[in-house]
Every structure is written in C-alpha cells, then in structure tokens.
Design a protein around this motif. Structure first.
Motif, PDB file in Angstrom:
ATOM      1  N   ARG A  61       0.770  -1.150   0.016  1.00 36.28           N
ATOM      2  CA  ARG A  61       0.059   0.099  -0.050  1.00 36.28           C
ATOM      3  C   ARG A  61       0.779   1.259  -0.170  1.00 36.28           C
ATOM      4  N   GLY A  62       0.563   2.173  -0.976  1.00 31.92           N
ATOM      5  CA  GLY A  62       1.276   3.527  -0.443  1.00 31.92           C
ATOM      6  C   GLY A  62       0.860   4.492  -1.838  1.00 31.92           C
ATOM      7  N   ARG A  63       1.774   5.758  -1.988  1.00 35.08           N
ATOM      8  CA  ARG A  63       1.325   6.704  -2.733  1.00 35.08           C
ATOM      9  C   ARG A  63       2.459   7.272  -3.079  1.00 35.08           C
ATOM     10  N   ALA A  64       2.860   7.542  -4.254  1.00 35.53           N
ATOM     11  CA  ALA A  64       3.970   8.304  -4.849  1.00 35.53           C
ATOM     12  C   ALA A  64       3.574   9.114  -6.011  1.00 35.53           C
ATOM     13  N   GLY A  65       3.751  10.345  -6.101  1.00 35.11           N
ATOM     14  CA  GLY A  65       3.428  11.243  -7.087  1.00 35.11           C
ATOM     15  C   GLY A  65       2.287  10.928  -7.747  1.00 35.11           C
ATOM     16  N   ARG A  66       2.196  10.859  -9.079  1.00 31.57           N
ATOM     17  CA  ARG A  66       1.055  10.173  -9.561  1.00 31.57           C
ATOM     18  C   ARG A  66       0.130   8.821  -9.423  1.00 31.57           C
ATOM     19  N   LEU A  67       1.184   7.928  -8.815  1.00 36.67           N
ATOM     20  CA  LEU A  67       0.717   6.842  -8.437  1.00 36.67           C
ATOM     21  C   LEU A  67       0.331   6.599  -7.230  1.00 36.67           C
ATOM     22  N   ALA A  68      -0.791   5.727  -6.875  1.00 33.32           N
ATOM     23  CA  ALA A  68      -1.458   5.093  -5.388  1.00 33.32           C
ATOM     24  C   ALA A  68      -1.732   3.663  -5.880  1.00 33.32           C
ATOM     25  N   TRP A  69      -1.369   2.845  -4.698  1.00 31.06           N
ATOM     26  CA  TRP A  69      -1.806   1.521  -5.044  1.00 31.06           C
ATOM     27  C   TRP A  69      -2.246   0.799  -3.330  1.00 31.06           C
ATOM     28  N   ASP A  70      -2.968  -0.173  -3.555  1.00 29.20           N
ATOM     29  CA  ASP A  70      -3.725  -0.890  -2.497  1.00 29.20           C
ATOM     30  C   ASP A  70      -3.702  -2.225  -3.061  1.00 29.20           C
TER      31      ASP A  70
END
Length: 474
Positions: free
Chosen positions: A252-261
């Motif tokens: 799980r995380g967030r970086a700039g233009r990307l987010a994921w779970d």
C-alpha cells in the motif's frame, strides 16, 4: 516478507482413477505436490501441513493451482492423510482424499501406495451439468523418485537467518521489492522499498513504484526519503514509512501520480537464490532471497486517478540485505509456465579484490520436481570451482549459460528500450549506480539433459512481455 520457520518438501505420485459417472474407464492420475508444515516434523507426534500443486486426470482435469491439507502422523496415529481440492475441466470443484496406514509388517507397500477417493467439493447450485458423483483410484510413489524427493526437503532456517531479513545495521542497505504481471492487461508492476543506514548521516526510508503498460511508456514515481521510524529501527517485520507499507500480505502506498493498495499471497516455498550459508554467516557483501515465489496480487493501482484493476497478477516478493548494490549486476524473475519459475542474479562485487573477476551467477530453476541446481551454491561455484555458470550484464540483452547435475541451461534476456526505466541508486557509502529495469522483458530458456553422450533438449520456454529483468551499471 520473512520466510518463517517452516519445513517444505515436494512429492510426486502417479496412478489411476475410475469415475463413478462417465465413461467408466480408468484414467491416468498424477499429483505434483509441494508440502509446507509450520514446524519441524515430529516423528512421535502429529503434524498438519498445507499442500499446493497440480492435479492431472487424463482427459478430465488439469489444475496447476490445487490446494489442500495433509495430516502426517505415521507413529502417533498410524496414518498419513491427504485432502486436495482442485477444479476439473467442467469448471466444478472436487476433493481428492487419500489415506495410508504405515505398518512395519509391509513398510514398502504401506508407504508407497495411496488409495484415493474423489468427491464433489460442494453443490454450487449453478444449474449446470451435474458433477460426477465421485470416483476411486490408487496412487503410487515410485522409488525412482526417491532421490528427488529427498533433495526437495527444506528445513526451517534458524532464527538468526530469518531475523536478518529485517535487521538494520550501520552501513547497510535493506530492500523489499515486488514485481507482478497482470494476466489480463499485460501490465507490469514494480514496487521497491529501501531502508538505508548511511556510513555518514541519519538513516532513512524511501523507494518508488513503477507501472509498465503494454501500449505506453513506463511511469515511475519516487517516495521519501523519510526518517527511520521506531518500528523499523526495532526490526519489526516488513517495510513501513509515511508513504508506503510492504508486508507479507499487503502493498500500500502513494508516490507522485501513483497510488496502490494490493493484497499479496505467496504461492510456494521461499527460494534461496544465494546460498543459505550466506544469510546465516554473512559471508558475502550482499544476499538475495525470494520469500514469496509465484505470489499472486490483487487490488488496484491508480495513475493520475485512473484505476488499473489488478486481478490475480503473478510475480514474486524478494529481499536484499547488504553493504550496497553490486559493481555491475543483472537480475531476472520469470514465471515460465504454471509449474516453473526461473530466478537469476549475476553480480560483480564492489570490493577492490573482487571487482576484476567475472560475475558470480546465482541461478535457481524451480519446477514441479523441485529446484535445480540441487545445491544452492552450484551455479556460482560449480564443482571445486569448475564449470561455473557464466553471464555478462549488459544492455539491451544479456545471457547466462551453465551446467550442473547432467543438465545445462541457456538463458537469453532482452529488455526492450520502450519498456525500460533508468533509476539512480545510492549506496550507504554515498556511491551511485544506475539500474535499467523492465517489467515487460522477454526471455528465452533452453534446458538440456546429457543422455548417451549427447545433449538433448528437455524443455524450451519463450516468454514475451511478462518477464521481470534489470541490468545495473556504474
């Protein structure tokens, strides 16, 4: 993403099965199973194990994702029980149950013959064709498979080896990374997490995420650096920072233009690319292991708010611990088919005395019959240093060749420029390297076996756009 204290072994049995409904003839039956217990086997007690593998019934079923349970209690209860759930070609789930009672009066037959019974897993109420009412058969463990069975055993690592996955020592780099390929869209994913304790300066956590669509340029976004958290400094399993979390079951995380779970589940026993002794005794400047082999990933990734659904993507989660990155390196993870995984690390050390030597190659090919080469040091050192595997890390293509145990392999890897990213790495001592990564690489593998004085082709794999590979240069 630790290995845990488990015992693993592989078992293959063949026989026949007669369905109660259908043609009525006997069909060939084969089980290729990997068994994982959560403790050392107790000869005088009972042990329950998890089973994964492949069930094949000629003309009726071929499921490479069968799962089940096994009770191992030959002395305490006088029984060894199998229960394996699989899906047949009619789309319905079935359970294959087997039971054998070892006895000293007939030890060979009682241990090598397994009577089995087939039954429907459940009534699903779909209104489709009726499931077969069941069936009966017998499986046999053939003695010619005994050497392979014995070589497949993997006993629990001592606590020191498992603990080293999450230790953060001065001047060390600790890496968690996961790579996946979505089977529907063909998109590749790379999630990289690092804990760095520099030689000079405060420790920090950082990383990046990358998406490799089949019809567009890759997108890579970084997160961090963040100061080291109390949990991470204390060696709590997994990676945690304000931007991202990576554990054995969650990304799980967030970086700039990307987010994921994403949810992650491992598909087989850990794969020690480097010798286990290197983990236990810290004999090498860095070590690599794959705790999550044939891992499956489901959830969502968002790019600029647009969702990329991820459903049952196949890949792996791996760990690196060491003084930093190699002087030059090449890496490959490839799911060659439903049964076979190839992992390769070829590296040249940064130590001055070792920098001029050719790369050490650590290659592990895992199939239904177990891991090859049998010894986890064979691909790097060969026999007394002879016949070592060879590789040359370079772009856009690199290859590996070598032989061990009457087999030889040739691996050719290609990283297409359109599906490749260049990422700057920084070691704990402040030196830098550039990693060229592709989660849509191509790989061609030829496995040969020595027979009657000649090399004969055993298997050939040609994987396009779903291999995960990189080359690191300075």
């Amino acid at each position: 993403m630790g290995e845990g204290r488990t015992t693993h072994f592989a078992e293959t049995m063949e026989g026949t099965l007669r369905l109660a409904r259908g043609e009525g003839r006997e069909r060939g039956l084969r089980l290729d199973l990997r068994v994982a217990t959560h403790r050392l086997l107790r000869p005088l007690g009972s042990t329950t194990a998890d089973v994964t593998g492949r069930v094949r019934v000629s003309g009726w079923a071929d499921d490479p994702h069968a799962t089940g349970r096994m009770l191992i209690a030959p002395l305490a209860q006088g029984r060894i029980d199998y229960q394996v759930r699989f899906t047949a070609q009619d789309g319905r789930a079935y359970v294959l149950e087997g039971h054998k009672s070892p006895t000293w009066r007939d030890p060979l037959r009682s241990m090598t013959f397994l009577p089995v019974r087939l039954r429907p897993a459940e009534e699903d109420g779909t209104g489709g064709p009726p499931a077969a009412s069941g069936g009966e058969g017998v499986l046999r463990f053939r003695l010619r498979g005994l050497p392979r069975f014995m070589a497949s055993w993997r006993l629990p690592a001592p606590p020191a080896a498992a603990g080293s996955y999450d230790s953060v020592r001065p001047g060390r780099l600790n890496v968690w990374y996961s790579t996946f390929s979505d089977p529907v869209t063909g998109t590749g994913y790379w999630f990289h997490h690092e804990l760095v304790r520099p030689v000079d300066g405060a420790p920090y956590a950082h990383g990046w995420a990358a998406v490799y669509p089949p019809d567009a340029s890759p997108v890579l976004e970084r997160f961090g650096p963040h100061p080291l958290t109390g949990d991470q400094a204390a060696g709590v399993p997994g990676f945690r920072c304000p931007s991202a979390v990576a554990t054995a079951t969650r990304l799980r995380g967030r970086a700039g233009r990307l987010a994921w779970d994403l949810e992650v589940s491992a598909g087989s026993a850990p794969l020690h690319t480097f010798p286990r002794l290197a983990w236990r005794r810290r004999l090498l400047p860095a070590v690599h292991v794959v705790p999550q082999v044939r891992a499956r990933c489901s959830g969502s990734v968002r790019l600029d708010g647009q969702p990329f659904p991820v459903a049952d993507a196949v890949g792996a989660g791996a760990r690196i611990v060491g003084r930093g990155n190699a002087h030059r390196w090449a890496w490959l993870h490839a799911d060659l088919d439903d049964d076979t995984v190839l992992e390769v690390v070829a590296a040249v050390s940064t130590l001055p005395l070792l920098r001029r030597l050719p790369p050490l190659v650590f290659l592990r090919l895992r199939g239904a019959g177990g891991d090859w080469p049998r010894g986890d040091w064979r691909s790097a050192l060969g026999v007394c240093g002879a016949r070592r595997f060879t590789a040359r890390p370079e772009l856009p293509a690199w290859s590996v060749r070598g032989r061990a145990g009457g087999r030889r392999v040739t691996v050719r890897v290609h990283l297409p420029e359109a599906h490749r990213t260049a990422v700057a790495y920084t070691d704990p001592d402040g030196s830098g390297a550039t990693c060229h990564n592709s989660e849509r690489a191509d790989v061609h593998v030829r496995l040969e076996r020595r027979s009657a004085g000649r090399w004969r082709t055993e298997r050939v794999w040609d994987v396009r756009g779903t291999a995960h590979a990189e080359v690191g240069l300075r």
